[in-house]
Write an enzyme that holds these catalytic residues in place. Structure first.
Site, PDB file in Angstrom:
ATOM      1  N   HIS A   1       0.824  -1.226   0.000  1.00 10.16           N
ATOM      2  CA  HIS A   1       0.000   0.000   0.000  1.00 10.16           C
ATOM      3  C   HIS A   1       0.856   1.273   0.000  1.00 10.16           C
ATOM      4  O   HIS A   1       0.527   2.258   0.665  1.00 10.16           O
ATOM      5  CB  HIS A   1      -0.957   0.024   1.207  1.00 10.16           C
ATOM      6  CG  HIS A   1      -1.954  -1.093   1.190  1.00 10.16           C
ATOM      7  ND1 HIS A   1      -3.145  -1.010   0.517  1.00 10.16           N
ATOM      8  CD2 HIS A   1      -1.933  -2.324   1.743  1.00 10.16           C
ATOM      9  CE1 HIS A   1      -3.824  -2.142   0.668  1.00 10.16           C
ATOM     10  NE2 HIS A   1      -3.099  -2.958   1.398  1.00 10.16           N
TER      11      HIS A   1
ATOM     12  N   ASN B   1     -10.433  -3.130   2.117  1.00 11.19           N
ATOM     13  CA  ASN B   1     -10.109  -3.061   0.685  1.00 11.19           C
ATOM     14  C   ASN B   1     -11.374  -2.784  -0.118  1.00 11.19           C
ATOM     15  O   ASN B   1     -12.469  -2.780   0.431  1.00 11.19           O
ATOM     16  CB  ASN B   1      -9.535  -4.405   0.218  1.00 11.19           C
ATOM     17  CG  ASN B   1      -8.062  -4.563   0.547  1.00 11.19           C
ATOM     18  OD1 ASN B   1      -7.330  -3.589   0.639  1.00 11.19           O
ATOM     19  ND2 ASN B   1      -7.647  -5.796   0.717  1.00 11.19           N
TER      20      ASN B   1
END
Ligand code: NDP
Length: 503
Positions: free
Chosen positions: A55, A128
């Site tokens: 990320h 997510n």
């Protein structure tokens, strides 16, 4: 207007920022005594902190969460206690595998991490844009991520690494299928949903508990890019989603999500046809409909990206009273690893950085000192041990998690692939995807798996085939493989299949 004087980092006026102190007008030796130059160069060399291993590329904004439906009989969480209650939030969106400079349009899940600054401490949902995950045991996480990154020798992304791991780990099939639909390339961060993915625990004041999953549904709907559009945008504007989020908020077009939960009792959890704590599977909407909870609105851009977004530290272990973990084995590992990575990236006192600091709750802790500690303990003298008789803070048992009865056999419990692991992928392929979405799924996979070795292609196609024969056949045909061999491989156990496709 009085002139703003440029100062050193210590506040002294800078007299000249265009010339170093040297021995000559043209060439010249530079003086060590030029402390402004030394400070400027030394600080520049230290401007980067370790990039997140996963990320790394992200964008974010501030906003609020507002309760629209009272579910307080299930959870004692104060920020969910009444309709209309608003809580400040910070949200960071991200891609997963790429580096900090990579393109926003990459085919990748999108991180959707929300920090709620509640009056009982900070609560993080680190989810997510896809409701499931590739693996269900945290011990596989580093390996899985390595396969999404660069090959250790070529330093290039590698289709063999990707599909070798996927085909050796059949539980990945459900999310791999999602990823290769166009939802793997959302139009931007506003036009996508968010999911807690994991199951969590909600409990009330009577210590009654229920299992919960969160869903964030974008009020502007899911919009996606085709593979060609994503490639084009990635080349033309690799920051397109970052830009879209920033501009939308600047223009007052605030991104918004309706937040829902699915709730399952413990008795139902024992009977459900799928393991409700297996993060590679969803709870069917037909079985557990979405129940409205609130709305999430982003209405303020960061003023300093580095301070407010790059230094934002999210961890699923940040709970508040009324909410706790479930026995989901991937979540259990994340409870350690997220906080741990923040300690590495930002230091043990990262909770003192303003964006991570509980804004609406008071910290009374005995964890003191360490690098970059800037907190004033508030009282003098304040004991740094517990128990003490100097009036230090006391634990409050009334907030505790409910007792949980567990029958345990301690072992490294391996979990072989079962037929049930293919059911939801099959349902998704047959029942959810229309013809256009199916065509895109097939061509998106073919555009990637074509670079993998043939034995790996066979092994993976057998998994597609197990989920749905049409799915496996179409990919196999696209790769010019022998469909009868795929069918044969699909009928084997995973162990036999791996043996039969080693070369
Ligand atoms: P439903 O048949 O009730 O609904 C289908 C779900 O799939 C909706 O959430 C829909 O999201 C989502 N969806 C639609 N098109 C796509 C796409 N191209 N890519 C990704 N997701 C899409 O779902 P069920 O609960 O009965 O589950 C059936 C299958 O749907 C599951 O096996 C799972 O694969 C998938 N799914 C289930 C979810 C759940 O939490 N139950 C969530 C998402 C997918 P939208 O309404 O926004 O279009």
């Amino acid at each position: 207007m009085s002139k703003k004087v440029y100062t050193t980092n210590k506040g002294a006026p800078v007299t000249n920022d265009q010339a170093s102190i040297t021995t000559g007008k043209k060439e010249g030796y530079t003086m060590m005594e030029d402390s402004h130059l030394m400070e400027k160069l030394a600080h520049f060399g230290r401007e980067r902190i370790p990039e997140r291993v996963v990320h790394a590329k992200g964008a974010g904004a501030h906003g609020y969460f507002e309760v629209t439906n009272d579910l307080s009989k299930y959870t004692r969480a104060d920020f969910l206690s009444e309709v209309g209650k608003k809580t400040e939030v910070l949200v960071r969106f991200s891609t997963v595998g790429g580096e900090r400079g990579s393109a926003d349009s990459a085919r990748d899940p999108r991180g959707f991490a929300t920090k709620f600054y509640t009056e009982e401490g900070n609560y993080d949902i680190v989810g997510n844009n896809i409701p499931i995950f590739f693996i269900r045991d945290a011990i596989k996480f580093p390996d899985f991520i390595h396969t999404q990154k660069r090959h250790p020798t070529t330093n290039l992304p590698d289709a063999n690494m990707f599909w070798d791991f996927m085909s050796l780990t059949p539980e990945t099939l459900h999310q791999a299928t999602f990823l290769f639909t166009d939802r793997g390339t959302p139009q931007d961060y506003r036009h996508m949903d968010g999911f807690s993915s994991h199951t969590y625990l909600w409990y009330n004041e009577k210590e009654e508990f229920i299992w919960v999953k969160y869903h964030f549904k974008s009020t502007v709907g899911n919009e996606t890019l085709t593979a060609d559009e994503a490639t084009k945008i990635g080349g033309e504007n690799p920051n397109h989603a970052t830009e879209d989020l920033y501009l939308a908020i600047e223009e007052g077009n605030y991104p918004q999500w309706d937040v829902y939960v699915q709730l399952m009792t413990n008795d139902e959890a024992k009977e459900y046809k799928f393991d409700p704590f297996d993060v590679t599977k969803v709870w069917y909407h037909g079985d557990y409909p979405l129940i409205p909870l609130g709305k999430l609105v982003l209405n303020r851009n960061p003023v300093n990206y580095f301070n407010e977004i790059e230094q934002a530290a999210f961890a699923p272990s940040n709970f508040v009273p009324g909410i706790g973990p479930s026995p989901d084995k991937l979540l259990q590992g994340r409870l350690f690893s997220y906080e741990d990575t923040q300690r590495h990236r930002l230091g043990p006192n990262h909770h003192q950085i303003p964006v991570n600091r509980p804004k609406n709750a008071k910290i009374n802790t005995y964890q003191m000192d360490g690098p970059m500690n800037v907190d004033d303990t508030g009282e003098n003298p304040y004991p740094n041990y517990y128990p003490n008789t100097f009036g230090g803070a006391e634990p409050d048992e009334s907030f505790k998690l409910p007792e949980m009865e567990v029958q345990a056999v301690i072992d490294r419990h391996t979990r072989p692939t079962e037929d049930v692991d293919f059911v939801q992928t099959g349902e998704f392929y047959r029942r959810v995807l229309d013809d256009v979405n199916k065509d895109h799924l097939i061509s998106n996979i073919l555009g990637h798996i074509c670079d993998a070795n043939e034995n790996i292609q066979y092994r993976q196609c057998a998994l597609f085939y197990k989920a749905d024969p049409d799915y496996g056949t179409r990919i196999g045909e696209g790769l010019n493989l022998d469909i009868s061999k795929i069918k044969e491989l699909s009928e084997m156990s995973q162990e036999e299949r791996v043996k039969a496709t080693l070369k």
